[in-house]
Every structure is written in structure tokens, then in C-alpha cells.
Write a protein that holds these residues in place. Structure first.
Motif, mmCIF file in Angstrom:
data_model
loop_
_atom_site.group_PDB
_atom_site.id
_atom_site.type_symbol
_atom_site.label_atom_id
_atom_site.label_comp_id
_atom_site.label_asym_id
_atom_site.label_seq_id
_atom_site.Cartn_x
_atom_site.Cartn_y
_atom_site.Cartn_z
ATOM 1 N N ASN A 94 8.434 11.461 1.827
ATOM 2 C CA ASN A 94 7.001 11.705 1.987
ATOM 3 C C ASN A 94 6.746 13.184 2.228
ATOM 4 O OD1 ASN A 94 5.096 9.408 1.839
ATOM 5 N ND2 ASN A 94 6.500 8.473 3.308
ATOM 6 N N GLU A 95 7.577 13.774 3.061
ATOM 7 C CA GLU A 95 7.431 15.196 3.357
ATOM 8 C C GLU A 95 7.631 16.041 2.099
ATOM 9 O OE1 GLU A 95 8.916 13.107 7.114
ATOM 10 O OE2 GLU A 95 9.185 12.937 4.941
ATOM 11 N N HIS A 96 8.620 15.661 1.287
ATOM 12 C CA HIS A 96 8.879 16.414 0.060
ATOM 13 C C HIS A 96 7.723 16.284 -0.933
ATOM 14 C CE1 HIS A 96 10.636 17.932 -3.586
ATOM 15 N NE2 HIS A 96 10.601 16.737 -4.157
ATOM 16 N N HIS A 97 7.200 15.078 -1.108
ATOM 17 C CA HIS A 97 6.085 14.905 -2.045
ATOM 18 C C HIS A 97 4.819 15.598 -1.539
ATOM 19 C CE1 HIS A 97 6.897 12.232 -5.542
ATOM 20 N NE2 HIS A 97 8.020 12.026 -4.876
ATOM 21 N N ASP A 98 4.645 15.643 -0.240
ATOM 22 C CA ASP A 98 3.481 16.347 0.304
ATOM 23 C C ASP A 98 3.606 17.854 0.126
ATOM 24 O OD1 ASP A 98 2.493 13.899 1.077
ATOM 25 O OD2 ASP A 98 3.005 14.125 3.201
ATOM 26 N N PHE A 99 4.850 18.359 0.217
ATOM 27 C CA PHE A 99 5.075 19.810 0.143
ATOM 28 C C PHE A 99 6.285 20.106 -0.748
ATOM 29 C CE2 PHE A 99 2.937 18.995 4.155
ATOM 30 C CZ PHE A 99 1.880 19.895 4.098
ATOM 31 N N GLU A 111 0.799 -1.212 0.000
ATOM 32 C CA GLU A 111 0.000 0.000 0.000
ATOM 33 C C GLU A 111 0.843 1.277 0.000
ATOM 34 O OE1 GLU A 111 -3.232 -0.086 -0.373
ATOM 35 O OE2 GLU A 111 -3.243 -2.287 -0.350
ATOM 36 N N GLN A 112 1.852 1.319 0.866
ATOM 37 C CA GLN A 112 2.625 2.560 1.029
ATOM 38 C C GLN A 112 3.689 2.648 -0.063
ATOM 39 O OE1 GLN A 112 4.422 3.224 4.913
ATOM 40 N NE2 GLN A 112 5.827 4.717 4.023
ATOM 41 N N GLU A 113 3.480 3.529 -1.016
ATOM 42 C CA GLU A 113 4.375 3.590 -2.176
ATOM 43 C C GLU A 113 5.450 4.665 -2.081
ATOM 44 O OE1 GLU A 113 2.315 5.345 -5.786
ATOM 45 O OE2 GLU A 113 0.581 4.806 -4.550
ATOM 46 N N THR A 114 5.436 5.473 -1.045
ATOM 47 C CA THR A 114 6.513 6.440 -0.819
ATOM 48 C C THR A 114 7.043 6.253 0.588
ATOM 49 O OG1 THR A 114 5.443 8.040 -2.286
ATOM 50 C CG2 THR A 114 7.176 8.872 -0.844
ATOM 51 N N LYS A 115 8.341 6.104 0.696
ATOM 52 C CA LYS A 115 8.979 5.946 1.995
ATOM 53 C C LYS A 115 10.023 7.030 2.207
ATOM 54 C CE LYS A 115 8.278 2.308 0.691
ATOM 55 N NZ LYS A 115 7.190 1.829 -0.208
ATOM 56 N N SER A 116 10.153 7.464 3.436
ATOM 57 C CA SER A 116 11.201 8.415 3.794
ATOM 58 C C SER A 116 12.424 7.672 4.325
ATOM 59 C CB SER A 116 10.701 9.412 4.843
ATOM 60 O OG SER A 116 9.772 10.305 4.285
ATOM 61 N N TYR A 117 13.541 8.370 4.308
ATOM 62 C CA TYR A 117 14.789 7.857 4.887
ATOM 63 C C TYR A 117 15.210 8.827 5.970
ATOM 64 C CZ TYR A 117 19.912 7.570 5.336
ATOM 65 O OH TYR A 117 21.188 7.527 5.821
ATOM 66 N N TYR A 118 15.392 8.328 7.198
ATOM 67 C CA TYR A 118 15.845 9.150 8.309
ATOM 68 C C TYR A 118 17.182 8.593 8.796
ATOM 69 C CZ TYR A 118 10.851 10.322 8.226
ATOM 70 O OH TYR A 118 9.581 10.706 7.837
ATOM 71 N N SER A 135 3.578 7.005 11.766
ATOM 72 C CA SER A 135 2.926 5.705 11.544
ATOM 73 C C SER A 135 3.322 5.072 10.211
ATOM 74 C CB SER A 135 1.402 5.862 11.601
ATOM 75 O OG SER A 135 0.957 6.735 10.581
ATOM 76 N N LEU A 136 4.052 5.806 9.388
ATOM 77 C CA LEU A 136 4.447 5.303 8.069
ATOM 78 C C LEU A 136 5.758 4.524 8.152
ATOM 79 C CD1 LEU A 136 3.762 8.495 5.888
ATOM 80 C CD2 LEU A 136 2.281 6.495 6.178
#
Length: 322
Positions: free
Chosen positions: A259-264, A238-245, A285-286
């Protein structure tokens, strides 16, 4: 997850617009993060300087020394430059669009191949039409997925030659995106002059160093795992975009906060961590990644992961289908 034999098809539109609206409604202060970061141009100058300096240092060194330097130094400088070109494509350095284009062309110099202007043209389509093959250059083609399958060797070669693979994808987008214009010509001419300059003064070893740095920076290298991190189905279907921390966000200029970049996408790299800090409940939660090296080895040797581990779609709408 079992071995995949096809992409995961979705009837929904790209997944970020709805979350963006929800976050803005709850945290309108995030709008204050939108803007430009002209200091990114200094990062461009620094990394271009590093690569020219390394080319000069290595032009008469032994061949065995050039490739480790490209892997351990050049790849990081080139990857940062690629991220700077990404910032230019979003017009996040200067208010003037032309200055952003020029900045991208300068950042392109040590990358050998002229790509900044074409990237500027097709990258925004990736945001608007994620997973739509004819508009998203980040989406693997069906022939790639069939050819590579889930073979470890195939996946390694795919990453090693990723710049060539991605260039081949542009043909499928030519019906809807006009690539040729005066800025593309400028990009090619400037790049030709730069490479000729390096070759005239520093000869073949400098050129090979720059080429190796470029291929490592986006290929078979921990940094190359970014292509897997961003949109491959590494956690679920389901989750097609993942962040790297992780620590390499310093080199990545925080684009790991994907995810943050694609959202904004109108928020520059230096403010991306602030999005997660403000609207953390939407991101904690992602699924996410914390190690590029671990992800690289998992992609190469986990037979359940392949180029089919992506969400594909045909829906070009801005809202979910009923």
C-alpha cells in the motif's frame, strides 16, 4: 466469502491517488523520502554473484541436490533480483534512466528469460490503471480464472507456471503498449550471451539450477504468495491492495509495504517503512499479511479464494466517479 464466479467490478478509479493526496496534505515531510538509492546496484551485483557462484558449485553435483538448493537458496536470490528490476522500472536506483535500464538488464542475467525491459514498459501501467485488464499485466485474464477455478491443483499449477502465465498476458496489452525497441533487443542479446556462457562452461545442471531458482522465486514457493498478498481480495470485497509486514521483507526489499509503495511509487525501497511510521493512521486500519507461508496454504486450500478474487475496472480516470 462464498465461491466467486466473476471478478469484483468497481466503478471507481484505482484507489491510491486519493489517499496519496490526503497523506501529503497531512504529512508534507514525506516528500523528503522521495529519491534514489544507488546502493541497490550493489544488491544486484551480490545476488548475481550468488547465482553464478551457486551454478559453479552445483554444475557437477547430483540432480537430487540441485532442486533443494534452488528452492532454499536460488529462489531467494532471484526474488531479490526481481525486486531490483522492479526498482529499476521506477528509476529508483540512478537519476539517469539509461543506467536504470542497464541495471535491470544486469539483474535479469540469472533469471534466464529476458524480461527486465518489457517489465519496465508495462509495470508503470499497473500503477496507473490497476485492475484494467488491457493495461494491467498483474490482473488475471478471464480465461485464467475460468480454467483454474477454485481447484487446489489448478491454483498450485497456476503458481508453479506463473512466469509463463504472466508472459501470455502481454499479448492483450500489445494494442496500447509498444514493446519492441532497441533496449528490448539488447536485453535479449545480453541474456542469450549469458546463458550460452553458463552452458559452455558449466553445462546443463547449472542451467537447470538457474531455471528452477527462477520458477520457484515467483511461483510455488512462500515467496510466490506475494502475488496473492498484493492485490487479491483476502480480507473483504473492498480493500484491493494489502501490505505484508513480515521477516521476508528483507528478501523483498520492503516491497511487502505494498500500500505504501502504490501510494508513493517514487520512494525507494529503503524508505517504504518510514511512510508507515510517519502516516501510520492511514495504514494501521487496513488489512495486512504477516506470513507468506500461511497465505500460500490458504490460497491453495481455501475454496473461497480463486483468481476471481480480484477487483476489475474500466474507469481510467484519476478521481472517483460521481
Amino acid at each position: 466469502m462464498s465461491k466467486k464466479k466473476s471478478f469484483s467490478w468497481s466503478e471507481q478509479c484505482e484507489p491510491h491517488k486519493l489517499r496519496t493526496k490526503e497523506i501529503i496534505s497531512q504529512h508534507p515531510e514525506i516528500r523528503q523520502l522521495i529519491g534514489k538509492n544507488p546502493y541497490t546496484f550493489l544488491v544486484i551485483l551480490l545476488c548475481v554473484g550468488i547465482q553464478i557462484g551457486m551454478s559453479w558449485i552445483l554444475y557437477d553435483e547430483s540432480w537430487w541436490f540441485i532442486f533443494p538448493c534452488a528452492y532454499l537458496v536460488g529462489a531467494f536470490a532471484c526474488h531479490t533480483l526481481f525486486i531490483c528490476i522492479h526498482e529499476c522500472s521506477h528509476n529508483l536506483i540512478f537519476k539517469n534512466r539509461t543506467l536504470n535500464t542497464i541495471s535491470g538488464i544486469i539483474a535479469n542475467l540469472p533469471l534466464v528469460f529476458p524480461s527486465s525491459v518489457s517489465f519496465q514498459k508495462y509495470h508503470l501501467k499497473h500503477h496507473a490503471f490497476q485492475g484494467i485488464e488491457e493495461l494491467d499485466a498483474d490482473m488475471p485474464s478471464e480465461w485464467e480464472a475460468r480454467l483454474v477455478n477454485n481447484s487446489s491443483l489448478g491454483k498450485a499449477l497456476w503458481l508453479l507456471f506463473y512466469p509463463i502465465v504472466q508472459a501470455l498476458r502481454l499479448h492483450r496489452m500489445s494494442k496500447e503498449i509498444k514493446m519492441f525497441d532497441k533496449w528490448l533487443v539488447v536485453n535479449y542479446l545480453v541474456q542469450l550471451v549469458f546463458v550460452a556462457f553458463i552452458f559452455y562452461f558449466l553445462k546443463w545442471k547449472a542451467i537447470v539450477y538457474l531455471l528452477a531458482s527462477f520458477f520457484f522465486s515467483v511461483g510455488l514457493h512462500p515467496l510466490g504468495a506475494r502475488w496473492i498478498q498484493e492485490h487479491f481480495l483476502t480480507h473483504d470485497e473492498e480493500q484491493e491492495t494489502k501490505s505484508y509486514y513480515g521477516v521476508l521483507n528483507t528478501v523483498n526489499l520492503n516491497v511487502g509495504y505494498h500500500n505504501e509503495h502504490h501510494d508513493f511509487p517514487s520512494i525507494p525501497w529503503n524508505n517504504l517503512p518510514k511512510i508507515k511510521k510517519i502516516a501510520g493512521q492511514h495504514y494501521t486500519s487496513l488489512g495486512y499479511h504477516s506470513s507468506y507461508t500461511k497465505l500460500l496454504f490458504r490460497f491453495l486450500f481455501d475454496r473461497r479464494l480463486s483468481l476471481y478474487s480480484r477487483v476489475a475496472r474500466n474507469n481510467r480516470g484519476k478521481t472517483k466517479m460521481s
